[in-house]
Design a protein around this motif. Structure first.
Motif: not given
Length: 378
Positions: A9-17
């Motif tokens: 349970h670990t999140h990432v907002y990608t650069p494109a997002y």
């Protein structure tokens, strides 16, 4: 060598997002000042109050949201061997119908490439940090077949280990019959669904907008998120989703919310409901009981921050072998720069150690072994 620790349970907002959110002017969006300081993520209408300065709305967004090197540094600091990263709320639910497919493929390809690059570049076995991912679904697409096709496509990507979804589904909740093709695809491909809440209860549930503004996000996060998950899964149960798709696999965020504690009460209310066929009514109630579903269809993360909740989760799951460690990074960061570790992470470590202290193998299983087995990690 130390036992592996897997953060599922670990999140990432990608650069494109993030770039896509920066280009938006309506919720959800990112306000990015010209000087690059104090970027703010606004994902709630209540956070978009015109009377509040833009620099004080929503939550601050720093490099921990998108920079994978920061994620890897976080893993090293907390002894985490492997992370299963996923896009955080609001995922892709807000996209226009014509954009949904394009953006889901873009985001999922970016996640796959990130995982592949990190895993390829891992050097020595003593320092290896590996990544896998849960893909995002194009739930606003005009045709369910687009969602189904993305689920099947994700199975061809080497580092994808499931999908993440919010509790609104296609916009009508998870008991919506329109989701049946999605459930069928998840079951057919044996793709695990990571179910995560997203401010699904109205302000009125906590006393109205004035109360939520007074106390910030405490009530929606501490109470709203767990209840949202509990309601969503109970609606699935009542509508017969688990009867029609008995082999579907769902991982619930935050230890399943209040579901472990309320499972017995839910079951009692179902058994006594006069509207159901079993009691002479005309509505088909669920055939499989809550406990069977919890023990066969449901997995729980261990993001519960205390021994009492963790014990309830273990009991509801029928043992510790369906419980998986998580951190909820990058949310709930240290409260000061002097903190060497994230209290939100160490609290979960302590809860697992304290609850299972007499069984070292169980501790190892929850911290990593279960995830390796359930998600087929290398």
């Amino acid at each position: 060598m130390a036992s592996p620790i897997v953060d599922i349970h670990t999140h990432v907002y990608t650069p494109a997002y993030l770039d896509m959110l920066r280009a938006r002017k309506n919720v959800p969006y990112v306000h990015d000042p010209a000087n690059g300081a104090d970027s703010r993520l606004i994902i709630l209408a209540s956070d978009d109050d015109a009377g509040t300065a833009l620099g004080q709305r929503g939550r601050p967004v720093d490099a921990s949201y998108s920079d994978i090197e920061v994620k890897l540094a976080f893993m090293r600091k907390h002894g985490i061997t492997t992370s299963v990263i996923s896009l955080a709320n609001p995922w892709l639910d807000f996209l226009e119908v014509d954009d949904a497919q394009v953006w889901s493929e873009k985001i999922n390809n970016d996640l796959e490439e990130t995982c592949a690059t990190v895993n390829k570049d891992s050097k020595s076995i003593s320092e290896v940090k590996t990544l896998y991912a849960f893909g995002a679904l194009p739930l606003s697409a005009p045709d369910p077949s687009i969602i189904v096709n993305e689920i099947k496509r994700l199975k061809t990507l080497s580092h994808m280990r499931g999908v993440i979804m919010g509790t609104s589904g296609l916009g009508k909740g998870l008991d919506d019959a329109g989701l049946d093709p999605v459930w069928a695809a998840l079951e057919e491909t044996q793709t695990i669904l990571f179910l995560h809440p997203h401010y699904g209860l109205p302000d009125e549930a906590f006393g109205g907008p004035e109360v939520t503004q007074r106390y910030g996000h405490v009530l929606p996060l501490a109470l709203g998120f767990p209840l949202e998950t509990t309601i969503a899964v109970t609606r699935m149960l009542l509508s017969g989703v688990f009867d029609r798709f008995p082999n579907i696999k769902i991982l619930l965020a935050h230890s399943g919310g209040a579901l472990p504690f309320l499972a017995g009460r839910i079951e009692s209310c179902i058994a006594h409901e006069r509207k159901f066929v079993a009691n002479g009514g005309s509505t088909q109630g669920p055939v499989r009981d809550v406990w069977t579903v919890l023990n066969t269809n449901i997995y729980l993360d261990a993001v519960v921050y205390g021994e009492a909740g963790l014990k309830a989760a273990i009991h509801a799951a029928g043992g510790h072998d369906r419980l998986l460690f998580g951190t909820d990074n990058p949310f709930f960061p240290p409260l000061s720069e002097e903190d060497a570790t994230w209290p939100s992470v160490t609290t979960n470590y302590k809860a697992i150690e304290g609850t299972l202290s007499t069984d070292k193998e169980a501790v190892k299983a929850v911290l990593g072994g279960n995830a390796i087995r359930i998600l087929n990690l290398n």
